[in-house]
Design an enzyme around this catalytic site. Structure first.
Site, short mmCIF file in Angstrom:
data_model
loop_
_atom_site.label_atom_id
_atom_site.label_comp_id
_atom_site.label_asym_id
_atom_site.label_seq_id
_atom_site.Cartn_x
_atom_site.Cartn_y
_atom_site.Cartn_z
N ASP A 99 1.42 -4.13 0.74
CA ASP A 99 0.41 -3.24 0.16
C ASP A 99 0.08 -2.18 1.21
O ASP A 99 -0.96 -2.23 1.86
CB ASP A 99 -0.83 -4.03 -0.25
CG ASP A 99 -1.89 -3.15 -0.91
OD1 ASP A 99 -1.60 -1.97 -1.17
OD2 ASP A 99 -3.00 -3.63 -1.16
N ILE A 100 0.98 -1.24 1.37
CA ILE A 100 0.89 -0.25 2.43
C ILE A 100 0.21 1.01 1.91
O ILE A 100 0.71 1.65 0.99
CB ILE A 100 2.28 0.09 2.99
CG1 ILE A 100 3.02 -1.21 3.39
CG2 ILE A 100 2.17 1.04 4.16
CD1 ILE A 100 2.32 -2.05 4.43
N GLU A 101 -0.92 1.35 2.52
CA GLU A 101 -1.71 2.48 2.03
C GLU A 101 -1.98 3.52 3.11
O GLU A 101 -2.93 4.31 3.03
CB GLU A 101 -3.01 1.97 1.42
CG GLU A 101 -2.75 0.99 0.27
CD GLU A 101 -4.02 0.55 -0.45
OE1 GLU A 101 -5.03 1.26 -0.38
OE2 GLU A 101 -3.98 -0.52 -1.11
N GLY A 102 -1.12 3.53 4.14
CA GLY A 102 -1.26 4.52 5.20
C GLY A 102 -0.23 4.29 6.28
O GLY A 102 0.44 3.26 6.33
#
Length: 333
Positions: A177-180
């Site tokens: 869950d990569i958000e940056g």
């Protein structure tokens, strides 16, 4: 069958045996799966006074057949003190109820091992999710990333370590869950991890939770290079969210379906509708149970890549009149 010994240990073992014998194994190829994140107590974050409905122990949510997969949220930092990762499980495991492994920033949440095993015995998959909104999953280069696969394998999956956060429990895979940040090393990390997984008799899964705008800014190129088993596309907090389902220029499940069939290295990858489990679980994208039922059934009918629904998160779902039950019912009609 003799029940002469009624000690708690024996009864616990018996109950696990009954659950295991009566539960169907998790099936990634199904189009009726429901994945719900556990770990962040999202309901508690917006309902600080209603402690009775805060996030419960993981096993609490495994008493029925509604939820199929629990990504544990989150492994938030790839390298913390002691050169090991750090995890954040909100009210479930923190510095107030658990200790850090000596010389590290990694919490010892081994008291959750029995919960994980209970859920797995009930036919549910339990994974560890890397990242989240505050996540910092970064690598300097491919060499470091490749080595990190062994770290994750030893701490959470089929390897061995004296610093396993969940003790003897062996998780069923990982979620990204990569958000940056940068995608440097992601392909090498996941490729090396998949090799370790493939050497085992146990089935492991690799999933991701991209934002719905395509391609995803933070994991898009990785999705095109690695064979993921499923993607939990976040159709919320974006213009392409569920609130715009009827606006065809915005709602883009078709784009993700095309990616699954023509771009992904795994042409059997499943695409999930990621949805908020309540109006307070996200800034936008929440729709009521009647509306999401319509969306689920139409999408399930139209797209062969459809794998089910992902909800954020379980505390919000339970606090919202068991929204997860309404979703599961829609999936099975």
């Amino acid at each position: 069958m003799v029940f002469a010994d009624s000690s708690p240990l024996t009864l616990s073992s018996l109950l696990l045996g009954i659950m295991a014998s009566g539960a169907a194994a998790f099936n990634m190829s199904s189009n009726e799966n429901l994945a719900v994140y556990w770990g962040q107590n999202s309901y508690g974050a917006s309902n600080s006074d209603d402690t009775a409905h805060w996030q419960q122990r993981l096993s609490y949510y495994c008493k029925d057949n509604v939820i199929d997969t629990f990504p544990i949220a989150f492994l938030v930092e790839s390298y913390a003190e002691g050169n090991l990762p750090s995890i954040d499980l909100a009210n479930s495991c923190n510095s107030g109820n658990a200790n850090y492994f000596q010389g590290t920033g990694l919490l010892n949440c081994s008291f959750l091992a029995s919960d994980i095993k209970t859920c797995q015995s009930a036919g549910k998959a339990v994974t560890i999710s890397l990242g989240g909104g505050a996540g910092n999953i970064q690598f300097k280069n491919d060499s470091q990333a490749t080595a990190y696969a062994k770290t994750i394998w030893n701490l959470f999956l089929g390897g061995t370590s004296k610093t396993r956060p969940f003790g003897s429990a062996i998780l069923d895979g990982i979620d990204m869950d990569i958000e940056g940040g940068s995608q440097t090393g992601y392909v090498s990390f996941l490729t090396a991890l998949r090799k370790l997984m493939n050497r085992s008799k146990k089935k492991y899964y690799i999933t991701a939770a991209p934002q719905c705008p395509y391609p995803d800014a933070y994991i898009g190129s990785t999705l095109n290079a690695v064979g993921f088993d499923a993607v939990y596309v976040q159709f919320y907090n974006n213009y392409c969210g569920l609130q715009h389902y009827k606006i065809r220029n915005d709602w883009n499940f078709a784009t993700w379906d095309n990616w699954a069939k023509s771009v992904s290295p795994n042409r059997d990858v499943k695409v999930y509708i990621g949805a908020p489990a309540s109006s307070s679980a996200a800034g936008s994208g929440y729709v009521n149970s009647k509306t999401i039922t319509t969306i689920i059934q139409q999408t399930q009918s139209d797209y062969s890549s459809f794998g089910g629904v992902m909800l954020w998160d379980v505390s919000d779902a339970y606090g919202n009149h068991r929204y997860d039950k309404a979703v599961k019912q829609a999936l099975k009609i």
